[in-house]
Design an enzyme around this catalytic site. Structure first.
Site, PDB file in Angstrom:
ATOM      1  N   MET A 184       1.231 -13.915  -4.828  1.00 46.23           N
ATOM      2  CA  MET A 184       1.620 -13.678  -3.421  1.00 46.23           C
ATOM      3  C   MET A 184       0.493 -14.057  -2.447  1.00 46.23           C
ATOM      4  O   MET A 184      -0.057 -13.193  -1.784  1.00 46.23           O
ATOM      5  CB  MET A 184       2.024 -12.209  -3.244  1.00 46.23           C
ATOM      6  CG  MET A 184       3.220 -11.804  -4.101  1.00 46.23           C
ATOM      7  SD  MET A 184       3.487 -10.038  -4.164  1.00 46.23           S
ATOM      8  CE  MET A 184       2.257  -9.520  -5.369  1.00 46.23           C
ATOM      9  N   THR A 209      -2.876  -9.083  -2.843  1.00 50.07           N
ATOM     10  CA  THR A 209      -2.310  -9.410  -1.542  1.00 50.07           C
ATOM     11  C   THR A 209      -2.528  -8.209  -0.637  1.00 50.07           C
ATOM     12  O   THR A 209      -2.575  -7.074  -1.117  1.00 50.07           O
ATOM     13  CB  THR A 209      -0.801  -9.706  -1.655  1.00 50.07           C
ATOM     14  OG1 THR A 209      -0.216  -9.731  -0.359  1.00 50.07           O
ATOM     15  CG2 THR A 209      -0.089  -8.659  -2.484  1.00 50.07           C
ATOM     16  N   ASN A 210      -2.664  -8.457   0.654  1.00 49.41           N
ATOM     17  CA  ASN A 210      -2.778  -7.356   1.610  1.00 49.41           C
ATOM     18  C   ASN A 210      -1.413  -6.799   1.999  1.00 49.41           C
ATOM     19  O   ASN A 210      -1.177  -5.588   1.951  1.00 49.41           O
ATOM     20  CB  ASN A 210      -3.509  -7.814   2.883  1.00 49.41           C
ATOM     21  CG  ASN A 210      -5.003  -7.904   2.696  1.00 49.41           C
ATOM     22  OD1 ASN A 210      -5.724  -6.938   2.859  1.00 49.41           O
ATOM     23  ND2 ASN A 210      -5.487  -9.087   2.344  1.00 49.41           N
ATOM     24  N   CYS A 227      -5.662 -11.086   5.142  1.00 50.50           N
ATOM     25  CA  CYS A 227      -4.693 -11.812   4.322  1.00 50.50           C
ATOM     26  C   CYS A 227      -5.535 -12.581   3.323  1.00 50.50           C
ATOM     27  O   CYS A 227      -6.502 -13.261   3.714  1.00 50.50           O
ATOM     28  CB  CYS A 227      -3.832 -12.747   5.165  1.00 50.50           C
ATOM     29  SG  CYS A 227      -2.752 -13.793   4.167  1.00 50.50           S
ATOM     30  N   THR A 228      -5.208 -12.482   2.053  1.00 50.58           N
ATOM     31  CA  THR A 228      -6.108 -13.009   1.030  1.00 50.58           C
ATOM     32  C   THR A 228      -6.246 -14.525   1.067  1.00 50.58           C
ATOM     33  O   THR A 228      -7.170 -15.078   0.463  1.00 50.58           O
ATOM     34  CB  THR A 228      -5.645 -12.552  -0.368  1.00 50.58           C
ATOM     35  OG1 THR A 228      -4.228 -12.771  -0.495  1.00 50.58           O
ATOM     36  CG2 THR A 228      -5.933 -11.074  -0.559  1.00 50.58           C
ATOM     37  N   GLU A 229      -5.346 -15.228   1.794  1.00 51.85           N
ATOM     38  CA  GLU A 229      -5.482 -16.684   1.920  1.00 51.85           C
ATOM     39  C   GLU A 229      -6.404 -17.114   3.055  1.00 51.85           C
ATOM     40  O   GLU A 229      -6.844 -18.261   3.084  1.00 51.85           O
ATOM     41  CB  GLU A 229      -4.109 -17.333   2.156  1.00 51.85           C
ATOM     42  CG  GLU A 229      -3.223 -17.414   0.931  1.00 51.85           C
ATOM     43  CD  GLU A 229      -2.404 -16.144   0.728  1.00 51.85           C
ATOM     44  OE1 GLU A 229      -1.787 -16.012  -0.333  1.00 51.85           O
ATOM     45  OE2 GLU A 229      -2.403 -15.282   1.634  1.00 51.85           O
TER      46      GLU A 229
END
Length: 230
Positions: free
Chosen positions: A10, A83-84, A197-199
Site C-alpha cells: 500500500m 502505510t500511514n 505518507c510512506t511514498e
C-alpha cells in the site's frame, strides 16, 4: 531475533523501501551478511485504493484484520503496517490479533519528542491530513500540535501521491510543489515536517531542504528493527 510481520502493498513502492531499510539496518547493527527475519503479506493496492475512495472503511477493516491474522498464523512476533493512511484501522487490527501492532504515530512521536518540537507540519493523503486518526493520536498521547496545508494544497499533495508516487513516478515539478508547501507550513509555525505518507520520501529528502523532516517509513522500519533485536 524476532520475526517482523510486514503488512504491505500500500503501495508496493513504499513496501520495498521498508524491506530495504529493515535489512540494511539489521546488517549495520549485526554485521556480516545478517538480514532480518520477516514475513510480508502484500495486498492488491488497486482494491484498497478503490475502497478508500468509496469510503468503504468497514470492508477495508475486514481486509486488514484478515491480512494481520495471516501474518500471525505464519509466525510473526509483531506487525508493522507499511502505510500511514491505513492506521485509521489500527484499533480494528489490534482487536483481531494477539500479537503487538507497532503504531507508526508512536514511533514518529518518539523522534519528534527527541527534538522537543511541539508544533509540526503534516503531509500525507487527504485521509491522513484531514481525519483525526493521525493528528488526534499525536495530540492526545504526546501533546504535539499539527499544522496541515490549505485545501488547495491538500488536493495537490493527495493527487501527486496517488497519480505519481504510488506508481514510482518522480517529477521535479511535483517536488517543487511539495517544497513550496513545506516552506508555507514552516512560515505558519511548524518546527519540522512529518512526511506522513510512506511514498513521500521517494520525492522529498534532506538533499532538497534544510527543514527537519520526519520520514515515517524510515522511522517505523527502524523501530521495527529495534524491537526485533531486543
Amino acid at each position: 531475533m524476532k520475526t517482523i510481520g510486514l503488512l504491505g502493498g500500500m503501495s508496493w513502492e513504499s513496501s520495498t523501501l521498508y524491506y530495504q531499510i529493515i535489512n540494511r539496518t539489521v546488517q549495520e547493527k549485526l554485521g556480516g551478511v545478517h538480514s532480518c527475519k520477516s514475513i510480508m503479506y502484500s495486498v492488491d493496492f488497486n482494491e484498497i485504493a478503490t475502497l478508500q475512495k468509496e469510503g468503504e472503511w468497514d470492508k477495508l477493516g475486514l481486509l486488514m484484520v484478515d491480512a494481520a491474522q495471516q501474518l500471525e498464523k505464519a509466525g510473526a512476533n509483531f506487525i508493522i503496517l507499511c502505510t500511514n493512511t491505513m492506521h485509521k484501522l489500527s484499533d480494528e487490527i489490534e482487536k483481531g490479533i494477539s500479537i503487538p501492532l507497532v503504531h507508526i504515530v508512536d514511533a514518529t512521536a518518539e523522534k519528534i519528542n527527541a527534538e522537543n518540537f511541539k508544533k509540526i507540519g503534516l503531509l500525507g493523503t487527504s485521509f491522513t491530513m484531514e481525519q483525526d486518526f493521525f493528528k488526534g493520536r499525536l495530540l492526545d498521547k504526546y501533546k504535539i500540535e499539527t499544522i496541515i496545508p490549505n485545501p488547495e494544497q491538500r488536493l495537490e499533495v493527495h493527487r501527486i501521491i496517488y497519480e505519481e508516487l504510488v506508481k514510482g513516478i518522480i517529477r521535479d515539478d511535483s517536488r517543487t510543489i511539495f517544497l513550496d508547501i513545506i516552506t508555507d507550513l514552516i512560515h505558519k509555525g511548524a518546527e519540522g515536517i512529518i512526511l506522513g505518507c510512506t511514498e513521500i520520501e521517494l520525492l522529498v529528502t534532506n538533499e532538497y531542504t534544510t527543514t527537519k523532516l520526519f520520514n515515517t517509513a524510515a522511522i517505523h522500519a527502524q523501530k521495527a528493527v529495534e524491537l526485533a533485536l531486543e
